[in-house]
Motif scaffolding. Sequence first.
Motif, PDB file in Angstrom:
ATOM      1  N   LEU A   1      41.872  32.078  38.329  1.00  0.00           N
ATOM      2  CA  LEU A   1      42.191  30.753  37.784  1.00  0.00           C
ATOM      3  C   LEU A   1      43.491  30.755  36.991  1.00  0.00           C
ATOM      4  N   THR A   2      43.868  31.893  36.422  1.00  0.00           N
ATOM      5  CA  THR A   2      45.171  31.946  35.749  1.00  0.00           C
ATOM      6  C   THR A   2      46.301  31.935  36.772  1.00  0.00           C
TER       7      THR A   2
ATOM      8  N   TYR B   1      41.905  27.502  42.347  1.00  0.00           N
ATOM      9  CA  TYR B   1      41.241  28.568  43.099  1.00  0.00           C
ATOM     10  C   TYR B   1      39.767  28.252  43.351  1.00  0.00           C
ATOM     11  N   LEU B   2      39.097  27.667  42.369  1.00  0.00           N
ATOM     12  CA  LEU B   2      37.698  27.265  42.510  1.00  0.00           C
ATOM     13  C   LEU B   2      37.575  25.762  42.340  1.00  0.00           C
ATOM     14  N   THR B   3      36.548  25.202  42.952  1.00  0.00           N
ATOM     15  CA  THR B   3      36.236  23.806  42.679  1.00  0.00           C
ATOM     16  C   THR B   3      35.527  23.740  41.328  1.00  0.00           C
ATOM     17  N   LYS B   4      35.478  22.559  40.759  1.00  0.00           N
ATOM     18  CA  LYS B   4      34.753  22.414  39.486  1.00  0.00           C
ATOM     19  C   LYS B   4      33.264  22.731  39.686  1.00  0.00           C
ATOM     20  N   GLU B   5      32.749  22.475  40.873  1.00  0.00           N
ATOM     21  CA  GLU B   5      31.350  22.791  41.180  1.00  0.00           C
ATOM     22  C   GLU B   5      31.145  24.307  41.236  1.00  0.00           C
ATOM     23  N   GLY B   6      32.074  25.001  41.866  1.00  0.00           N
ATOM     24  CA  GLY B   6      31.993  26.447  41.937  1.00  0.00           C
ATOM     25  C   GLY B   6      32.109  27.082  40.563  1.00  0.00           C
ATOM     26  N   LEU B   7      33.003  26.570  39.748  1.00  0.00           N
ATOM     27  CA  LEU B   7      33.167  27.060  38.383  1.00  0.00           C
ATOM     28  C   LEU B   7      31.875  26.860  37.585  1.00  0.00           C
ATOM     29  N   TYR B   8      31.290  25.684  37.711  1.00  0.00           N
ATOM     30  CA  TYR B   8      30.022  25.405  37.027  1.00  0.00           C
ATOM     31  C   TYR B   8      28.948  26.404  37.467  1.00  0.00           C
TER      32      TYR B   8
ATOM     33  N   LYS C   1      32.822  37.190  36.890  1.00  0.00           N
ATOM     34  CA  LYS C   1      33.423  36.275  35.919  1.00  0.00           C
ATOM     35  C   LYS C   1      34.873  36.666  35.610  1.00  0.00           C
ATOM     36  N   GLY C   2      35.122  37.966  35.515  1.00  0.00           N
ATOM     37  CA  GLY C   2      36.490  38.433  35.285  1.00  0.00           C
ATOM     38  C   GLY C   2      37.420  38.064  36.429  1.00  0.00           C
ATOM     39  N   ALA C   3      36.912  38.198  37.647  1.00  0.00           N
ATOM     40  CA  ALA C   3      37.695  37.809  38.827  1.00  0.00           C
ATOM     41  C   ALA C   3      37.986  36.315  38.799  1.00  0.00           C
ATOM     42  N   MET C   4      37.006  35.539  38.372  1.00  0.00           N
ATOM     43  CA  MET C   4      37.189  34.095  38.260  1.00  0.00           C
ATOM     44  C   MET C   4      38.321  33.779  37.286  1.00  0.00           C
TER      45      MET C   4
END
Length: 167
Positions: A128-129, A134-141, A121-124
């Motif tokens: 993203l900042t 960097y991620l799709t909305k599906e990947g984020l979900y 989650k920290g890497a995410m």
Amino acid sequence: MKETIQRFTSLFGNNKRTSFEKTFSYLEEVGKILPNSKICFDLLKKLDFQTTDLESDALITIIHKIQFASNTNSYFYFYFPLVSHVLHYKPQYEKEILKYLIAPNFANGTSEIDEMISVIKGAMEFKLTENKFYLTKEGLYWILNELPKLEKQIQREIDVCWKELED
């Protein structure tokens, strides 16, 4: 004529690439060196909840064939958007591809489930900042809602890493 207009407008920053294409543009770029990466991009574009098992199997096979070689951080960041997007649509493949998120973090010293989820989650948040695509909305979900439910599966992957370390 349409291609000419698209090329012309892209010169002025009006590029109409989708957020999906922006997220996975690196697959196309790496595809110049690792052709399986470009094939993966093409298969990934077709992925949704209705994708057949045969098509999904082909995607998983090509993910394994990419064989992105780098340090543990680059390896993790390469596979992170890919794995999270795929597992959003096809969670039944977690046993085949969750390792791409767990193994590099294990190699960096993370060996507890809660810590592993926190690191991911920290890497995410970090990535993203840097890049909102960097991620799709599906990947984020998937990361926010499904990854925390995979404690047993994460432990299984950590155990595999320990076993490989011992061998």
